[in-house]
Design an enzyme around this catalytic site. Structure first.
Site, PDB file in Angstrom:
ATOM      1  N   VAL A   1     -17.295 -29.230  49.222  1.00 41.05           N
ATOM      2  CA  VAL A   1     -17.376 -30.331  49.552  1.00 41.05           C
ATOM      3  C   VAL A   1     -16.033 -31.039  49.362  1.00 41.05           C
ATOM      4  CG1 VAL A   1     -18.652 -32.470  49.517  1.00 41.05           C
ATOM      5  CG2 VAL A   1     -19.809 -30.401  49.339  1.00 41.05           C
TER       6      VAL A   1
ATOM      7  N   LEU B   1     -19.470 -33.042  42.690  1.00 41.06           N
ATOM      8  CA  LEU B   1     -19.294 -32.834  44.262  1.00 41.06           C
ATOM      9  C   LEU B   1     -19.332 -31.282  44.229  1.00 41.06           C
ATOM     10  CD1 LEU B   1     -16.973 -35.088  45.825  1.00 41.06           C
ATOM     11  CD2 LEU B   1     -19.301 -35.394  45.859  1.00 41.06           C
ATOM     12  N   ASP B   2     -20.223 -30.786  45.152  1.00 41.50           N
ATOM     13  CA  ASP B   2     -20.009 -29.081  45.318  1.00 41.50           C
ATOM     14  C   ASP B   2     -18.924 -28.624  45.402  1.00 41.50           C
ATOM     15  OD1 ASP B   2     -22.915 -29.102  44.739  1.00 41.50           O
ATOM     16  OD2 ASP B   2     -23.398 -28.827  46.901  1.00 41.50           O
ATOM     17  N   ARG B   3     -18.466 -27.461  45.076  1.00 38.62           N
ATOM     18  CA  ARG B   3     -17.192 -26.933  45.352  1.00 38.62           C
ATOM     19  C   ARG B   3     -16.534 -27.024  46.784  1.00 38.62           C
ATOM     20  NH1 ARG B   3     -14.527 -22.008  41.989  1.00 38.62           N
ATOM     21  NH2 ARG B   3     -12.244 -22.208  42.756  1.00 38.62           N
TER      22      ARG B   3
END
Length: 228
Positions: free
Chosen positions: A65, A61-63
């Site tokens: 998110v 997951l993107d940071r």
């Protein structure tokens, strides 16, 4: 930062599911910040008094998110979970908050995405261009609250920044995501995108699994529980 029991959504001998905090990075990068996979490793080593616990990163997951992310606790679990993701045998759902009303209450977005590695952004095109990858997602408007719209997003592909750039291309950038068109960034290093659920067949047991991550409690997100 560390993982505690309240962060754990599900655990068995082969996998562990965590409700990731926005701002945590899944794997180590050049920032030098402690990564989530190492936090989970520390948690397992302390819980079971077991040095050198195995942790395998299955997806990311993107940071900025938050939400559901699954790690493998065994190499067998890692290999089989990787295959489920590769074969798209896992159904993913996200919740996103936008300020602009989508053009339709529900729809499908199809784009070709191209990663700009120098600028660390993804660009979306309406047709295939050299080096691009096809991206598809479905969205549904769950409701409106105080001028914000809550969307259920179900990506069919798993491209880098896919949901962020596709919603922005539709004219609905995610709240706080100034990298993709929202006018203001978040002071908490977060955007209003939450990994809500995963549905899949357990890689070892063969049982149907449906995991769900609660919304963050941060003074904003929990308001949207009334729309779920």
């Amino acid at each position: 930062m560390q993982i505690t029991d309240k962060d754990v959504i599900y655990e068995d001998n082969h996998i562990i599911a965590i409700n990731k905090r926005a701002g945590d990075i899944v794997q180590v990068d050049d920032t030098g910040d402690k990564s989530l996979d190492m936090m989970v490793k520390d948690y397992l080593e302390q819980k079971y008094s077991k040095p050198n616990a195995f942790i395998g990163v299955i997806h990311r997951l993107d940071r900025p998110v938050s939400g559901l992310i699954v790690f493998a606790k065994t190499s067998k679990g890692l290999d089989r979970m990787n295959k489920l993701f590769h074969d798209r045998d896992i159904q993913k759902s996200y919740l996103a908050v936008v300020r602009t009303q989508p053009p339709h209450l529900a729809g499908k977005l199809e784009n070709w995405l191209l990663r700009d590695r120098k600028k660390m952004i993804t660009k979306a095109f309406n047709r295939e261009v050299k080096g691009s990858s096809y991206a598809e997602l479905n969205y549904q408007v769950l409701g409106e609250l105080e001028g914000y719209y809550l969307l259920l997003v179900q990506p069919k592909t798993g491209r880098t920044h896919q949901i962020r750039v596709q919603l922005s291309t539709m004219g609905c950038p995610i709240v706080g995501d100034n990298k993709y068109g929202y006018p203001r960034g978040s002071l908490r290093r977060s955007i209003c995108l939450h990994s809500r659920g995963l549905t899949f067949e357990h890689p070892i047991k063969g049982e149907a699994m449906a995991l769900t991550a609660d919304l963050p409690v941060d003074g904003f997100w929990e308001k949207f529980n009334t729309l779920l």
